[in-house]
Design an enzyme around this catalytic site. Structure first.
Site, PDB file in Angstrom:
ATOM      1  N   SER A 129       0.836  -1.220   0.000  1.00 20.65           N
ATOM      2  CA  SER A 129       0.000   0.000   0.000  1.00 20.65           C
ATOM      3  C   SER A 129       0.859   1.253   0.000  1.00 20.65           C
ATOM      4  O   SER A 129       0.631   2.172  -0.786  1.00 20.65           O
ATOM      5  CB  SER A 129      -0.893   0.081   1.235  1.00 20.65           C
ATOM      6  OG  SER A 129      -1.408  -1.141   1.579  1.00 20.65           O
ATOM      7  N   ASP A 173       5.859   2.885   7.182  1.00 22.45           N
ATOM      8  CA  ASP A 173       5.873   2.271   5.854  1.00 22.45           C
ATOM      9  C   ASP A 173       6.163   3.306   4.775  1.00 22.45           C
ATOM     10  O   ASP A 173       6.990   3.088   3.888  1.00 22.45           O
ATOM     11  CB  ASP A 173       4.520   1.608   5.557  1.00 22.45           C
ATOM     12  CG  ASP A 173       4.148   0.571   6.603  1.00 22.45           C
ATOM     13  OD1 ASP A 173       5.002   0.249   7.450  1.00 22.45           O
ATOM     14  OD2 ASP A 173       3.007   0.097   6.585  1.00 22.45           O
TER      15      ASP A 173
HETATM   16  C1  GLA Z   1       1.450  -1.397   9.525  1.00 22.03           C
HETATM   17  C2  GLA Z   1       1.313   0.119   9.559  1.00 22.03           C
HETATM   18  C3  GLA Z   1       2.570   0.765  10.125  1.00 22.03           C
HETATM   19  C4  GLA Z   1       2.977   0.134  11.459  1.00 22.03           C
HETATM   20  C5  GLA Z   1       2.959  -1.385  11.358  1.00 22.03           C
HETATM   21  C6  GLA Z   1       3.159  -2.044  12.699  1.00 22.03           C
HETATM   22  O1  GLA Z   1       2.437  -1.783   8.621  1.00 22.03           O
HETATM   23  O2  GLA Z   1       1.065   0.628   8.271  1.00 22.03           O
HETATM   24  O3  GLA Z   1       2.362   2.160  10.272  1.00 22.03           O
HETATM   25  O4  GLA Z   1       2.165   0.576  12.498  1.00 22.03           O
HETATM   26  O5  GLA Z   1       1.761  -1.887  10.816  1.00 22.03           O
HETATM   27  O6  GLA Z   1       4.412  -1.746  13.197  1.00 22.03           O
END
Ligand code: GLA
Length: 382
Positions: A129, A173
């Site tokens: 994403s 991310d």
């Molecule tokens: C997902 C979310 C991130 C983070 C992780 C857990 O990937 O998009 O922002 O919170 O989970 O660490």
């Protein structure tokens, strides 16, 4: 980056739109340690990888925009002056979200066309994403000379995910995907949104990902639920985020919390400390300690934060019983996706084939093994 995917996307764009596109690659990410700490303004330790999203993009001179998802052979027509959210769960909402958030930031985009393809397995917890959001926002910034910095771009990506996908994600991310550094992991402070690169060369060990190939449906709602639990405990403690407290502070409000929520907040505090310890362990070349911290992270995610699942726990147990795996844990939001394993190189093959067999026997389905290279972040490609 893969030449083949670049070529496929580019030639598809040219045959559809009869003009030369700009090309963007935006990677997915792994995370060595620091899970569910980002939205608590704490530390994480991610790295961009050599799997990601490839986009070809150009201006459109008609009164509509078309975005084509090449691997699904699915096209989406819309107008930037009339954006509407479509059915939940569709990739189209990422596009709508990005364009809309750019507009909310006061920037002008006119109609455009794009073709994209990805090689990040969906639901693997490798941030397909964020890669899609970043590739779009980065491309549009170039195409329309919006003048937004990379730091502004990732905030747009994050807001698109909050408002149009409905996941109240942290910044890890989008940051890792945008700012990745080849052969490095980034120790990221999610409060200042600044990072320090750490060269990753474990010599006789390597990072191996194992995909459970499951994604349990409660993942999004559970994610938002954990986020709001953390926020409410921070509020109770009169601080901006759980980043600002230690275990002793938390003890002070223990009797106002359910035992479950107490454990969740404690996990966040402990995980944050583990990230800092892990970065020191890497500096010192102390892989044994790094591995122990990674196992401890999983323990916390499984028993305290409760975002793991049977399949992930099984893979971590397999790693523990192997003897050549220094550390293993679930990675990303949880409830499925991959484990990350720190494995002795010369035993990787026996370990992965043992796990593959055991997983199949137990769950009657296959897991997948990935070896990834740490790569640079979102970029224009030829
Ligand atoms: C997902 C979310 C991130 C983070 C992780 C857990 O990937 O998009 O922002 O919170 O989970 O660490």
């Amino acid at each position: 980056m893969k030449i083949l995917l670049t070529t496929r996307v580019k030639s598809s764009f040219i045959s559809k739109f009869n003009t030369n596109p700009i090309m963007v690659f935006s990677p997915g990410r792994i995370n060595i340690i620091g899970e569910h700490t980002d939205y608590n303004e704490g530390f994480v330790f991610p790295a961009a990888i050599d799997m990601g999203i490839y986009v070809a993009m150009g201006r459109s001179d008609s009164d509509k925009s078309t975005v084509h998802a090449l691997d699904m052979e699915e096209s989406f027509d819309f107008s930037v002056s009339n954006l509407k959210v479509v059915e939940t769960g569709s990739w189209k909402n990422y596009i709508i979200g990005i364009v809309s958030e750019i507009q909310k930031a006061g920037k002008l985009v006119t109609e455009f066309n794009a073709v994209f393809i990805g090689d990040i397995p969906g639901g693997a917890g490798l941030s397909s994403s964020a890669a899609l959001e970043n590739s779009m926002v980065f491309g549009l910034n170039e195409l329309f000379n919006l003048g937004l910095s990379k730091s502004e771009l990732i905030l747009i990506s994050q807001k698109a995910e909050h408002s149009y996908v409905g996941v109240k994600c942290g910044i890890m991310d989008q940051y890792a995907s945008m700012f990745g550094v080849k052969k490095n992991a980034l120790l990221l402070d999610c409060r200042t949104v600044k990072s320090k690169p750490y060269p990753i060369n474990f010599e006789k060990h390597q990072l191996v990902l194992i995909n459970t190939n499951v994604k349990h449906s409660l993942s999004d709602s559970a994610y938002n639920d954990r986020h709001s639990v953390c926020e409410s405990i921070a509020e109770m403690l009169n601080v901006k985020a759980l980043r600002d407290v230690n275990a002793y502070d938390l003890e002070g409000v223990k009797d106002q919390l359910t035992p479950e929520n107490y454990q969740k907040a404690l996990y966040v505090i402990q995980e944050n400390n583990r990230v800092v310890q892990a970065s020191k362990a890497i500096e010192d070349g102390n892989l044994k300690l790094l591995g122990e911290l990674i196992y401890a992270s999983h323990e916390g995610l499984q028993h305290q934060y409760k975002v793991s699942c049977e399949e992930l726990d099984f893979l971590v147990e397999q790693a523990k019983s192997n003897g050549h795996v220094l550390g293993a844990r679930m990675m990303g939001g949880g409830f499925g996706g991959c484990t990350i394993n720190l494995v002795a190189k010369e035993h990787t093959e026996t370990f992965t084939s043992q796990v593959t067999q055991a997983y199949k026997n137990t769950f009657k389905k296959a897991c997948s093994i990935y070896f990834v290279e740490l790569s640079n972040g979102t970029q224009i490609i030829a």
